[in-house]
Scaffold this motif. Structure first.
Motif, short mmCIF file in Angstrom:
data_model
loop_
_atom_site.label_atom_id
_atom_site.label_comp_id
_atom_site.label_asym_id
_atom_site.label_seq_id
_atom_site.Cartn_x
_atom_site.Cartn_y
_atom_site.Cartn_z
N UNK A 1 0.74 -1.38 -0.03
CA UNK A 1 0.06 0.07 0.05
C UNK A 1 0.79 1.34 -0.05
N UNK A 2 2.07 1.08 0.57
CA UNK A 2 2.99 2.43 0.69
C UNK A 2 3.36 2.69 -0.82
N UNK A 3 3.29 1.73 -1.87
CA UNK A 3 3.60 1.90 -3.14
C UNK A 3 2.39 2.75 -4.14
N UNK A 4 1.13 2.43 -3.54
CA UNK A 4 -0.13 2.71 -4.16
C UNK A 4 -0.08 4.14 -4.55
N UNK A 5 -0.23 4.40 -5.61
CA UNK A 5 -0.34 5.92 -6.26
C UNK A 5 -1.21 6.01 -7.29
N UNK B 1 -6.89 -4.32 -5.58
CA UNK B 1 -7.73 -3.08 -5.04
C UNK B 1 -7.67 -1.80 -5.94
N UNK B 2 -6.11 -1.87 -6.06
CA UNK B 2 -5.73 -0.59 -6.98
C UNK B 2 -6.18 -0.76 -8.46
N UNK B 3 -5.89 -1.87 -8.88
CA UNK B 3 -6.03 -2.36 -10.25
C UNK B 3 -7.88 -2.15 -10.63
N UNK B 4 -8.75 -2.54 -9.63
CA UNK B 4 -10.02 -2.28 -9.77
C UNK B 4 -10.64 -0.89 -10.04
N UNK B 5 -9.63 0.08 -9.48
CA UNK B 5 -9.94 1.55 -9.46
C UNK B 5 -9.39 2.12 -11.01
#
Length: 257
Positions: free
Chosen positions: A166-170, A203-207
């Motif tokens: 999650x720290x890499x999620x941007x 989760x990021x991919x779905x966005x």
């Protein structure tokens, strides 16, 4: 014997039809490129610098619709003048991005497309923000284009998500990169392999997924860990594959290429 001759005639006839179809498609493209050039040069004289291959990429991105392709190309010219006024991005404008040492470039796939490797687990948001990240993406593209052989237009990327959390999620950065690929550099991405994707990445991919157009979606392949090397070898010879994936090439930071 007669049946074999008949089958042979059918094959030759089929090949002939394919060649005629290809010739017809080429002629249609040439005609539409001429129409597009006439239109965009009237709207923006600087478009005279663009070669036919460039116009063709924008045409193909809009399914040969001259009006839509022209609008897309004119938008690109306007963006380029404001975002890349000097024609290129200097590494001095990318200090935070380069320090992360996350993008590499070496080798070519079986189609002659340059191969890039992105280590997404090394990406973190920083004080340079999304603007610096967008400059970095353009810098990457220019580096890749400089490595392309004459006549080659596409590249291949291995997006490695090992260690991603999650720290890499941007999300803002992901959408910015997607916009650059789809809006300003169409028909450049040949294939994107996503490897070592952790479950939490979905989760990021779905966005992000709804913002990916169909043409781009068809170029993205999620690779299972157990099939990693065999899948990559379908596209890349072992001599051109990075060592980290069982090949023979070291990873070379893109700023050093």
């Amino acid at each position: 014997m007669r049946m074999m001759m008949m089958n042979s005639d059918n094959i030759n006839h089929s090949n002939g039809n394919e060649e005629q179809d290809n010739l017809g498609s080429n002629e249609i493209e040439k005609t539409k490129i001429c129409l597009m050039r006439t239109f965009v040069e009237a709207q923006d004289p600087s478009s005279k610098e663009a070669d036919d291959l460039t116009l063709r990429r924008f045409l193909r991105a809009r399914d040969l619709d001259v009006e839509k392709a022209s609008a897309m190309f004119l938008k690109y010219l306007k963006w380029r003048r404001s975002f890349v006024p000097n024609g290129s991005i200097s590494p001095s404008e990318l200090k935070n991005e380069i320090q992360q040492n996350k993008m590499f470039l070496q080798g070519s796939d079986k189609k002659g497309r340059p191969v890039g490797v992105l280590l997404a687990g090394r990406h973190f948001q920083h004080k340079g923000g999304v603007d610096e990240f967008k400059r970095f993406i353009v810098y990457i593209f220019h580096k890749i284009f400089a490595r392309m052989a004459p006549g080659q237009e596409k590249f291949l990327v291995i997006g490695d998500l090992e260690g991603w959390g999650y720290a890499n999620c941007d999300i803002r950065a992901y959408l910015a990169a997607l916009s650059l690929v789809q809006d300003y550099f169409p028909e450049r991405l040949g294939k994107l392999f996503i490897v070592h994707a952790p479950y939490i990445f979905m989760a990021a991919w779905k966005i992000v997924y709804p913002f990916i157009d169909i043409k781009t979606r068809n170029k993205i392949v999620f690779v299972e860990n157990k099939k990693l090397k065999s899948t990559l070898l379908e596209e890349i010879e072992e001599s051109q594959l990075p060592e980290t994936y069982g090949g023979q090439l070291p990873l070379i930071p893109i700023q050093d290429t």
